[in-house]
Design a protein around this motif. Sequence first.
Motif, PDB file in Angstrom:
ATOM      1  N   ARG A 279    -100.432 -22.166  35.125  1.00 14.19           N
ATOM      2  CA  ARG A 279    -101.246 -21.195  35.639  1.00 14.19           C
ATOM      3  C   ARG A 279     -99.521 -20.266  36.357  1.00 14.19           C
ATOM      4  O   ARG A 279    -100.382 -19.112  35.966  1.00 14.19           O
ATOM      5  CB  ARG A 279    -101.008 -21.936  37.623  1.00 14.19           C
ATOM      6  N   LYS A 280     -99.059 -20.633  36.682  1.00 13.72           N
ATOM      7  CA  LYS A 280     -97.600 -19.401  37.225  1.00 13.72           C
ATOM      8  C   LYS A 280     -97.043 -18.542  35.422  1.00 13.72           C
ATOM      9  O   LYS A 280     -97.045 -17.240  36.044  1.00 13.72           O
ATOM     10  CB  LYS A 280     -96.611 -19.939  36.938  1.00 13.72           C
ATOM     11  N   LEU A 281     -96.945 -19.378  34.565  1.00 12.40           N
ATOM     12  CA  LEU A 281     -96.815 -18.762  33.532  1.00 12.40           C
ATOM     13  C   LEU A 281     -97.695 -17.800  33.046  1.00 12.40           C
ATOM     14  O   LEU A 281     -97.475 -16.644  32.169  1.00 12.40           O
ATOM     15  CB  LEU A 281     -96.880 -19.646  32.119  1.00 12.40           C
ATOM     16  N   VAL A 282     -99.467 -17.969  33.186  1.00 13.57           N
ATOM     17  CA  VAL A 282    -100.544 -17.343  32.772  1.00 13.57           C
ATOM     18  C   VAL A 282    -100.738 -15.733  33.584  1.00 13.57           C
ATOM     19  O   VAL A 282    -100.564 -14.733  33.340  1.00 13.57           O
ATOM     20  CB  VAL A 282    -102.145 -17.515  33.256  1.00 13.57           C
ATOM     21  N   ALA A 283    -100.255 -16.897  35.053  1.00 10.41           N
ATOM     22  CA  ALA A 283    -100.216 -14.947  36.080  1.00 10.41           C
ATOM     23  C   ALA A 283     -98.692 -14.517  35.440  1.00 10.41           C
ATOM     24  O   ALA A 283     -99.150 -12.977  36.043  1.00 10.41           O
ATOM     25  CB  ALA A 283     -99.686 -16.094  37.948  1.00 10.41           C
ATOM     26  N   ASP A 284     -97.454 -14.381  35.368  1.00  8.34           N
ATOM     27  CA  ASP A 284     -96.664 -13.818  34.807  1.00  8.34           C
ATOM     28  C   ASP A 284     -96.777 -13.235  33.441  1.00  8.34           C
ATOM     29  O   ASP A 284     -96.181 -11.638  33.424  1.00  8.34           O
ATOM     30  CB  ASP A 284     -95.452 -14.563  34.843  1.00  8.34           C
ATOM     31  N   ARG A 285     -97.506 -13.454  32.360  1.00 11.17           N
ATOM     32  CA  ARG A 285     -97.423 -13.184  31.659  1.00 11.17           C
ATOM     33  C   ARG A 285     -98.649 -12.274  31.715  1.00 11.17           C
ATOM     34  O   ARG A 285     -98.490 -11.419  30.651  1.00 11.17           O
ATOM     35  CB  ARG A 285     -97.456 -14.002  29.907  1.00 11.17           C
ATOM     36  N   TYR A 286     -99.193 -12.662  31.510  1.00 12.48           N
ATOM     37  CA  TYR A 286    -101.110 -12.043  31.681  1.00 12.48           C
ATOM     38  C   TYR A 286    -101.479 -12.178  33.412  1.00 12.48           C
ATOM     39  O   TYR A 286    -102.905 -11.965  33.396  1.00 12.48           O
ATOM     40  CB  TYR A 286    -102.117 -12.574  30.855  1.00 12.48           C
ATOM     41  N   PRO A 287    -101.361 -10.946  33.983  1.00  9.06           N
ATOM     42  CA  PRO A 287    -101.517 -10.398  34.944  1.00  9.06           C
ATOM     43  C   PRO A 287    -103.259  -9.705  34.949  1.00  9.06           C
ATOM     44  O   PRO A 287    -104.103  -9.715  35.837  1.00  9.06           O
ATOM     45  CB  PRO A 287    -100.812  -9.306  36.185  1.00  9.06           C
ATOM     46  N   ASP A 288    -103.317  -8.926  34.337  1.00 11.32           N
ATOM     47  CA  ASP A 288    -104.276  -8.473  34.008  1.00 11.32           C
ATOM     48  C   ASP A 288    -104.951  -8.501  32.312  1.00 11.32           C
ATOM     49  O   ASP A 288    -104.243  -8.231  31.135  1.00 11.32           O
ATOM     50  CB  ASP A 288    -104.312  -6.971  34.160  1.00 11.32           C
ATOM     51  N   LEU A 289    -105.813  -9.624  32.345  1.00 15.74           N
ATOM     52  CA  LEU A 289    -106.270  -9.893  31.261  1.00 15.74           C
ATOM     53  C   LEU A 289    -106.907  -8.905  30.460  1.00 15.74           C
ATOM     54  O   LEU A 289    -106.800  -8.813  28.638  1.00 15.74           O
ATOM     55  CB  LEU A 289    -107.739 -11.061  30.982  1.00 15.74           C
ATOM     56  N   LEU A 290    -106.866  -7.919  30.951  1.00 13.63           N
ATOM     57  CA  LEU A 290    -107.691  -6.151  30.399  1.00 13.63           C
ATOM     58  C   LEU A 290    -106.388  -5.302  29.494  1.00 13.63           C
ATOM     59  O   LEU A 290    -107.077  -4.815  28.786  1.00 13.63           O
ATOM     60  CB  LEU A 290    -108.972  -5.372  31.342  1.00 13.63           C
ATOM     61  N   SER A 291    -105.415  -5.910  29.638  1.00 16.14           N
ATOM     62  CA  SER A 291    -104.481  -5.540  29.711  1.00 16.14           C
ATOM     63  C   SER A 291    -104.100  -5.594  27.560  1.00 16.14           C
ATOM     64  O   SER A 291    -104.932  -6.284  26.873  1.00 16.14           O
ATOM     65  CB  SER A 291    -102.894  -5.556  30.138  1.00 16.14           C
ATOM     66  N   LYS A 292    -103.171  -4.553  27.065  1.00 17.55           N
ATOM     67  CA  LYS A 292    -103.282  -4.579  25.683  1.00 17.55           C
ATOM     68  C   LYS A 292    -102.298  -5.600  25.539  1.00 17.55           C
ATOM     69  O   LYS A 292    -102.634  -6.129  24.023  1.00 17.55           O
ATOM     70  CB  LYS A 292    -102.334  -3.215  24.718  1.00 17.55           C
ATOM     71  N   ASP A 293    -102.151  -6.185  25.739  1.00 24.14           N
ATOM     72  CA  ASP A 293    -101.035  -7.002  25.688  1.00 24.14           C
ATOM     73  C   ASP A 293    -101.663  -8.454  25.216  1.00 24.14           C
ATOM     74  O   ASP A 293    -101.136  -9.825  24.739  1.00 24.14           O
ATOM     75  CB  ASP A 293     -99.866  -7.915  27.055  1.00 24.14           C
TER      76      ASP A 293
END
Length: 480
Positions: A279-293
């Motif tokens: 959960r922490k890793l996803v929040a840090d790496r992909y705070p916005d799923l709509l981003s181009k990352d």
Amino acid sequence: MNMQFEASREEAVAQIQSIFDRQRQVYLAAPYPDRETRIEDLKKLSQMLTDHQDEIVQAISDDFGNRSATETLFCEFFVVLDGIKDTIKQLRKWMKPQKRHVQFTLYPGASNRLIPQPLGVVGVIVPWNFPANLTFAPLTSIFAAGNRAMVKMSDRSSRLADLLGRISGDYFPPEKLSIFSDNHQIGPDFSALPFDHLLFTGSTQTGKSVMNNASANLTPVTLELGGKSPAVVAPDFPLDVAAERIMYWKLLNAGQICTTVDYLFLPEDKVDAFVDQSRKLVADRYPDLLSKDYTSIIDDTAYQRLWETIRDAEAKGAKVICLSSDSEGDSKLRKIPPHLILNATDEMQVMQREIFGPILPIKTYREASEVVGYVNRHARPLALYPFTKDKALQDFYITHIISGGVTVNNCLLHVGQHDLPFGGVGHSGMGHYHGYEGFVNFSKMRPVFYQGFLDGMKPLMPPYTATTKKILNFMLRLAR
């Protein structure tokens, strides 16, 4: 050369046959290109990628709906360009005929050589998930071995196929390299051509069809297929480090990688901690799923299949955990939030086929033998990822589970090692390429015996006499 095939399917197939015939004709006229020619071809591959980097990155992203440019540059460009550079460096050594031992008793003055020679015309069938890598990496081995190539790309990579088909003619004539889009679903016709070798990357089911089509011509095939690749974290390995590495690779390209972690074994008492870390890793790496990352799922069919996989697991008793605050994702951009599936069982779809998405099933275990038993009851995976500092335990997993490849204490990195072959086993594939093994795979390693001045066979020629028998008995004593 770009094959758009605005004409009928029959005309499209005829055009493919015509190009194949032309490549075969030119190959027969000059069957052994020298090292300088091969290096020039390899440099042209590198130049094509470099000259059109931005266009290729954009075309891939457009085919996906959104593809992280960073992931494309790392997984598609860096790996391939570095592989081309390494191949050029090694090519003189690879091409050199190998000396082999001669049975001197019979053949005084003779010599043996193993000479790598080009096969001829090689077919390549490319999937959509890493379309540039899985076009140019095989071409690196194919051109290093001195061959010509015909490449059929996926219909899901239509923009990239159109681009590569359009620009390839600026670097190679069609009798050297032809790239085909697949808007006419020409796959069966393509795999039925009498290639000198055929490389297919894709699903196991389609791989069976490709192999069946190739068998009519006895065309040798290299199959790089799927497979449910497991990771196992041992009690001795730091869980935070394991989570950091596993979740990075699992969510790269939104899980659409044939060698990604398809399911995970954890000790029973480590599950909650792994969920919290994830959960922490996803929040840090992909705070916005709509981003181009965060990469999109390739198409609506795959997007709906993944949601159905999640619903199926929940309906059959799994605990489904969404790791993102955005639990709905985005249907227009086909963004699915990362999910963990706890208590996964074989009755669930998520454990029955390759997932190809940001969903990670977790199974628990108490003894290493449980992991080995479970994996070995299923089709052999494309990769295995044991996490442990215990060398004996590492060796236990490596020797007791057969997989295409292994990365210890990380994931996928064996695939990017140029001096290691890449390939599956059983339902995950057959044959290898990359590096020297790729050069060998697309070569005929031709054994040649050079007769010396004296013919050691002459004393054994008829009529057979008592002397013949004595010589033969002497040879038999030496052989024992």
